[in-house]
Design an enzyme around this catalytic site. Structure first.
Site, PDB file in Angstrom:
ATOM      1  N   CYS A   1      13.099  11.265   7.318  1.00  0.00           N
ATOM      2  CA  CYS A   1      12.814  10.876   8.677  1.00  0.00           C
ATOM      3  C   CYS A   1      14.389  11.773   9.216  1.00  0.00           C
ATOM      4  O   CYS A   1      14.715  10.823  10.443  1.00  0.00           O
ATOM      5  CB  CYS A   1      12.631   9.409   8.971  1.00  0.00           C
TER       6      CYS A   1
ATOM      7  N   LYS B   1       0.940  -1.143   0.268  1.00  0.00           N
ATOM      8  CA  LYS B   1       0.345   0.300  -0.008  1.00  0.00           C
ATOM      9  C   LYS B   1       1.248   1.146   0.061  1.00  0.00           C
ATOM     10  O   LYS B   1       1.449   1.802   1.135  1.00  0.00           O
ATOM     11  CB  LYS B   1      -0.542   0.773   1.002  1.00  0.00           C
TER      12      LYS B   1
ATOM     13  N   GLU C   1       9.052   1.723  10.448  1.00  0.00           N
ATOM     14  CA  GLU C   1      10.337   2.594  10.784  1.00  0.00           C
ATOM     15  C   GLU C   1       9.644   4.038  11.137  1.00  0.00           C
ATOM     16  O   GLU C   1       9.095   4.642   9.873  1.00  0.00           O
ATOM     17  CB  GLU C   1      11.548   2.609   9.767  1.00  0.00           C
TER      18      GLU C   1
ATOM     19  N   GLU D   1       8.732  15.694  15.506  1.00  0.00           N
ATOM     20  CA  GLU D   1       9.303  15.942  14.400  1.00  0.00           C
ATOM     21  C   GLU D   1       8.150  17.026  13.073  1.00  0.00           C
ATOM     22  O   GLU D   1       7.130  16.392  12.885  1.00  0.00           O
ATOM     23  CB  GLU D   1       9.139  14.566  13.930  1.00  0.00           C
TER      24      GLU D   1
END
Length: 488
Positions: A296, A187, A262, A396
């Site tokens: 990231c 996906k 992750e 983040e």
């Protein structure tokens, strides 16, 4: 790249044609119309709709999983050499179509075209070749005293990938999984789904058997949830937010399937007192703002000795002038839009929060850059005098926002660097011996010392809430294997 007569005209400056195929899913080696409503794919640079994909359903996931289950016995029984040969042709195909892939990714998520060529389309080829090398060197069977240890594919892998590096994140999961003998149901993000469909066609052209790689388009709650819960899927490999990763883990727990996560980072770049400040600033800013800060591993926290902060900030101010914001199709653009209007609003909110919490605004600020009334553009921003416990230093942001945090000594720098919920990566600039001592104290999965070149053979992954498991190289193949012991 074939388009079956269903191509869209891309929105590049030269109005070049980029193939966007209408059928949403790729199941059992062919395009399959989705059964759900259409999801618009929006060019974040001008807010134009460049394609539509049909939202997948649980029934679509069932069809893709059935195809993967049916293909597994044949694919898993091929020799590693046969699988390597297919993956090598796949790498050649991505290289052949690299310009189309780069242009497509620029259109669907806004990365500047020069960066798309180098990283968005270039890294997947390098990652695939590195995975091939790892597979060639892998010992699929070994003997430990009177036991034979056999490494076997885990089965059907569900892969769920994000929008920021749509092809690279796909490749780092799918290629090692297939090299290990697994079949895959993917996906991709509904924000940047088109490159995944192009990858499916390239893989088929490379001779990948039908059903080995399948794509179901759609949203995380519907398609991602169905993949995570599916009893015939043996493993989930997910990259995305902590919130979504937790949901995947919960959904997968009912069938006790393996889950590899992750989940992002908040990398600290520690500038040591003896560092070459020009090098530290130029490399640090480049890694903070690459891909519009939507990475990231971006070096988003620059930790500097408190007596050098003023000097570093002035160098950052000057370096920031070189980062032109503009149309991502323009070769001169270094920062394009972020990937969506929702993301623009999110980043803008963090910038305002930094001001409200008392950080010193060096460059940038809230609001759109001058001359950009439309499109998902934000102002590249630098803060100094940032409290290490403040929101902009802890969460983040995923945009071109760099925070400068002063520290007093090595212990203080390490405390700040380790002082978030994340543990993906970090960087250190300074005397190598000094830097290596600090690097060993950081609770992260990888550390860049003085601009060490990225190694596609080395394991990639994080500590703490940055996730678990490892991608790339030998570790990336091991991630998708079961271990069987036969003792005589």
């Amino acid at each position: 790249m074939p388009c079956d007569g269903r191509c869209f005209l891309g929105g590049m400056n030269e109005n070049r044609e980029v193939p966007f195929l209408t059928p949403s899913h790729w199941i059992d080696g062919r395009a399959v119309e989705g059964s759900g409503p259409p999801i618009d794919v929006v060019n974040p640079a001008d807010e134009s709709v460049i394609a539509s994909v049909h939202e997948g359903t649980a029934e679509d996931v069932d069809k893709a999983v059935d195809a993967a289950v049916a293909a597994f016995p044949g694919w898993s029984s091929t020799s590693p050499q046969e699988r390597i040969a297919v993956m090598r042709r796949l790498a050649e195909g991505m290289q052949k179509h690299s310009e189309e892939l780069a242009a497509t990714i620029t259109l669907e998520m806004g990365a500047p075209i020069s960066f798309s060529r180098q990283a968005q389309a270039g890294f997947p080829v390098a990652s695939t070749l590195a995975a091939i090398t790892a597979a060639e060197q892998f010992e699929w069977t070994e003997v430990i005293e009177n036991s034979m240890v056999i490494y076997e594919p885990i089965g059907v892998v569900g892969a769920i990938t994000p929008w920021n590096f749509p092809l690279q994140q796909l490749v780092t999961k799918v290629v090692p999984a297939m090299l290990a003998g697994n079949t895959v149901v993917l996906k991709p993000s509904e924000i940047s789904p088109l490159s995944a469909r192009m990858f499916a066609e390239i893989a088929t052209e490379a001779g990948l058997p039908n059903g080995v790689f399948n794509v179901v388009q759609g949203t995380g709650p519907v398609v991602g949830g169905a993949i995570s819960r599916h009893p015939k899927i043996d493993m989930i490999s997910f990259t995305g937010s902590i919130r979504a990763g937790k949901s995947v883990s919960v959904a997968a727990s009912d069938t006790v399937k393996r889950v590899a996560l992750e989940l992002g980072g908040k990398a600290a770049h520690i500038v040591l007192p003896e560092a070459d400040l020009d090098f530290a600033v130029n490399r640090g800013l480049a890694y903070a703002w690459a891909n519009g800060g939507q990475a990231c591993g971006a070096y988003v926290r620059m930790l500097v000795p408190e007596d050098l902060q003023e000097t570093v900030v002035e160098k950052l101010r000057a370096a920031a002038e070189e980062y032109t914001v503009g149309d991502p199709a323009d070769e001169a653009t270094r920062i394009g839009p972020v990937a969506s209007e929702n993301q623009r609003q999110r980043v803008d909110g963090y910038i305002q929060r930094g001001i409200d919490d008392g950080a010193t605004l060096v460059v940038g600020g809230p609001g759109r850059p001058e001359g950009f009334e439309t499109g998902a553009y934000v102002r590249p921003t630098i803060f100094s005098d940032v409290d290490p416990d403040s929101v902009v230093a802890q969460e983040e942001i995923f945009g071109p926002v760099l925070v400068v945090i002063p520290y007093t000594d090595d212990d203080h720098a390490v405390e700040i660097a380790n002082g978030t919920i994340y543990g993906l990566n970090g960087a250190i600039t300074g005397d190598e011996e000094h830097a290596m001592v600090i690097a060993k104290r950081l609770r992260v999965g990888q550390v860049d010392v003085n601009g060490g070149e990225h190694n596609f053979q080395a394991p990639f992954g994080g500590y703490k809430q940055s996730g678990n498991g490892r991608e790339m190289g030998r570790a990336g193949i091991e991630e998708f294997l079961e271990t069987k012991v036969i003792t005589r």
